[in-house]
Scaffold this motif. Structure first.
Motif, PDB file in Angstrom:
ATOM      1  N   ARG A  12      14.499 -34.243  15.915  1.00  0.00           N
ATOM      2  CA  ARG A  12      15.655 -35.149  15.855  1.00  0.00           C
ATOM      3  C   ARG A  12      16.920 -34.431  16.310  1.00  0.00           C
ATOM      4  NH1 ARG A  12      13.871 -38.008  10.208  1.00  0.00           N
ATOM      5  NH2 ARG A  12      12.481 -39.548  11.153  1.00  0.00           N
ATOM      6  N   TYR A  13      17.074 -33.181  15.910  1.00  0.00           N
ATOM      7  CA  TYR A  13      18.220 -32.392  16.355  1.00  0.00           C
ATOM      8  C   TYR A  13      18.204 -32.256  17.875  1.00  0.00           C
ATOM      9  CZ  TYR A  13      21.053 -28.257  17.310  1.00  0.00           C
ATOM     10  OH  TYR A  13      21.968 -27.389  17.840  1.00  0.00           O
ATOM     11  N   ASN A  14      17.046 -31.954  18.421  1.00  0.00           N
ATOM     12  CA  ASN A  14      16.895 -31.819  19.869  1.00  0.00           C
ATOM     13  C   ASN A  14      17.325 -33.106  20.581  1.00  0.00           C
ATOM     14  OD1 ASN A  14      15.687 -30.669  22.392  1.00  0.00           O
ATOM     15  ND2 ASN A  14      14.276 -32.363  22.083  1.00  0.00           N
ATOM     16  N   ALA A  15      16.858 -34.238  20.099  1.00  0.00           N
ATOM     17  CA  ALA A  15      17.209 -35.519  20.729  1.00  0.00           C
ATOM     18  C   ALA A  15      18.722 -35.762  20.640  1.00  0.00           C
ATOM     19  CB  ALA A  15      16.428 -36.660  20.081  1.00  0.00           C
ATOM     20  N   ALA A  94      12.038 -39.110  22.943  1.00  0.00           N
ATOM     21  CA  ALA A  94      11.432 -40.158  22.098  1.00  0.00           C
ATOM     22  C   ALA A  94       9.981 -39.810  21.775  1.00  0.00           C
ATOM     23  CB  ALA A  94      11.530 -41.517  22.788  1.00  0.00           C
ATOM     24  N   ARG A  95       9.249 -39.354  22.774  1.00  0.00           N
ATOM     25  CA  ARG A  95       7.846 -38.973  22.553  1.00  0.00           C
ATOM     26  C   ARG A  95       7.743 -37.770  21.615  1.00  0.00           C
ATOM     27  NH1 ARG A  95       4.486 -37.983  27.661  1.00  0.00           N
ATOM     28  NH2 ARG A  95       2.803 -38.134  26.156  1.00  0.00           N
ATOM     29  N   LEU A  96       8.660 -36.827  21.759  1.00  0.00           N
ATOM     30  CA  LEU A  96       8.642 -35.642  20.920  1.00  0.00           C
ATOM     31  C   LEU A  96       8.894 -36.017  19.458  1.00  0.00           C
ATOM     32  CD1 LEU A  96      10.159 -32.333  22.174  1.00  0.00           C
ATOM     33  CD2 LEU A  96       9.852 -32.792  19.778  1.00  0.00           C
ATOM     34  N   VAL A  97       9.846 -36.904  19.209  1.00  0.00           N
ATOM     35  CA  VAL A  97      10.111 -37.353  17.837  1.00  0.00           C
ATOM     36  C   VAL A  97       8.896 -38.094  17.280  1.00  0.00           C
ATOM     37  CG1 VAL A  97      11.517 -38.894  16.409  1.00  0.00           C
ATOM     38  CG2 VAL A  97      12.631 -37.355  18.045  1.00  0.00           C
ATOM     39  N   LEU A  98       8.290 -38.965  18.077  1.00  0.00           N
ATOM     40  CA  LEU A  98       7.088 -39.674  17.609  1.00  0.00           C
ATOM     41  C   LEU A  98       5.971 -38.688  17.269  1.00  0.00           C
ATOM     42  CD1 LEU A  98       6.923 -42.757  19.997  1.00  0.00           C
ATOM     43  CD2 LEU A  98       7.297 -42.769  17.513  1.00  0.00           C
ATOM     44  N   TRP A  99       5.789 -37.676  18.104  1.00  0.00           N
ATOM     45  CA  TRP A  99       4.793 -36.644  17.818  1.00  0.00           C
ATOM     46  C   TRP A  99       5.103 -35.965  16.488  1.00  0.00           C
ATOM     47  CZ3 TRP A  99       6.032 -31.268  17.943  1.00  0.00           C
ATOM     48  CH2 TRP A  99       4.943 -30.422  17.745  1.00  0.00           C
ATOM     49  N   ALA A 100       6.358 -35.581  16.291  1.00  0.00           N
ATOM     50  CA  ALA A 100       6.753 -34.885  15.063  1.00  0.00           C
ATOM     51  C   ALA A 100       6.584 -35.776  13.840  1.00  0.00           C
ATOM     52  CB  ALA A 100       8.193 -34.392  15.181  1.00  0.00           C
ATOM     53  N   GLU A 101       6.845 -37.061  13.990  1.00  0.00           N
ATOM     54  CA  GLU A 101       6.682 -37.981  12.853  1.00  0.00           C
ATOM     55  C   GLU A 101       5.230 -38.064  12.388  1.00  0.00           C
ATOM     56  OE1 GLU A 101      10.400 -41.082  13.537  1.00  0.00           O
ATOM     57  OE2 GLU A 101       8.461 -41.569  14.424  1.00  0.00           O
ATOM     58  N   GLY A 102       4.296 -37.813  13.278  1.00  0.00           N
ATOM     59  CA  GLY A 102       2.886 -37.904  12.926  1.00  0.00           C
ATOM     60  C   GLY A 102       2.238 -36.598  12.514  1.00  0.00           C
ATOM     61  N   LEU A 103       3.003 -35.505  12.484  1.00  0.00           N
ATOM     62  CA  LEU A 103       2.409 -34.208  12.158  1.00  0.00           C
ATOM     63  C   LEU A 103       2.015 -34.103  10.693  1.00  0.00           C
ATOM     64  CD1 LEU A 103       4.679 -31.645  14.041  1.00  0.00           C
ATOM     65  CD2 LEU A 103       2.297 -32.227  14.542  1.00  0.00           C
ATOM     66  N   ARG A 104       0.946 -33.374  10.471  1.00  0.00           N
ATOM     67  CA  ARG A 104       0.524 -32.974   9.131  1.00  0.00           C
ATOM     68  C   ARG A 104       0.556 -31.446   9.079  1.00  0.00           C
ATOM     69  NH1 ARG A 104      -5.201 -34.822   9.404  1.00  0.00           N
ATOM     70  NH2 ARG A 104      -4.796 -34.068  11.483  1.00  0.00           N
ATOM     71  N   THR A 105       0.578 -30.896   7.912  1.00  0.00           N
ATOM     72  CA  THR A 105       0.642 -29.441   7.768  1.00  0.00           C
ATOM     73  C   THR A 105      -0.461 -28.756   8.555  1.00  0.00           C
ATOM     74  OG1 THR A 105       1.690 -29.652   5.621  1.00  0.00           O
ATOM     75  CG2 THR A 105       0.655 -27.548   6.103  1.00  0.00           C
ATOM     76  N   VAL A 106      -1.658 -29.285   8.486  1.00  0.00           N
ATOM     77  CA  VAL A 106      -2.800 -28.671   9.170  1.00  0.00           C
ATOM     78  C   VAL A 106      -2.599 -28.647  10.691  1.00  0.00           C
ATOM     79  CG1 VAL A 106      -4.199 -30.790   9.344  1.00  0.00           C
ATOM     80  CG2 VAL A 106      -5.320 -28.542   9.195  1.00  0.00           C
TER      81      VAL A 106
END
Length: 171
Positions: A12-15, A94-106
């Protein structure tokens, strides 16, 4: 190593920073974007092209995005104009934020293996460290651009993470 909330905050900071930077660049004449200012990649346009190219390369490793064509030498020529760059940058953020929103610790654990054209050899590094490197690389080159913008007579932008508008979206 980072956790998913850290990565989402950085995405989000990057965007936000790219939106701020784009506004500052749009206020400059096109010629000012193309002058070699002595930075590592020369001009403002070359530097922002390299930055977008590198983000796309890293995301091709992290999330299987299509890798941009050409190697490091061609990274400065990704988009021919600020408008073309801005459209690609907006989509990538936008794609990067969507990717980050879906991350899990693993998703941030384990090792990343890739062939580096920059070093000419295979690399193996902790995945979380590579994700942090991508964001650090962004901040590094945006800092160069900030210096070039002010040297060109433009107005810089606030870049402090602590002052990012909350927009109700902190993790």
């Amino acid at each position: 190593m980072p956790n998913p909330d850290d990565v989402l905050s950085l995405a989000r900071y990057n965007a936000w920073q790219n939106r701020e930077m784009t506004a500052a660049l749009e206020a400059l004449p096109d010629a000012a974007l193309r002058v070699d200012r002595g930075a590592f990649f020369g001009s403002i346009l070359a530097t922002i092209n390299h930055l977008l190219w590198a983000d796309m390369v890293w995301m091709s490793r992290f999330a299987h995005w299509p890798a941009p064509g050409g190697g490091l030498e061609a990274s400065t020529e990704l988009a021919p104009t600020l408008a073309a760059w801005g459209a690609e940058r907006f989509r990538a953020d936008a794609r990067l934020v969507l990717w980050a929103e879906g991350l899990r610790t693993v998703d941030l654990r384990g090792m990343l293996r890739w062939y580096s054209g920059a070093t000419g050899r295979d690399q193996v590094k902790p995945l979380g460290q590579c994700v942090l490197h991508m964001f650090n690389h962004q901040a590094h080159h945006r800092g160069q651009v900030h210096g070039m913008v002010t040297a060109a007579g433009g107005v810089g932008w606030t870049s402090d993470l602590a002052f990012m508008p909350d927009e109700g979206r902190w993790p």
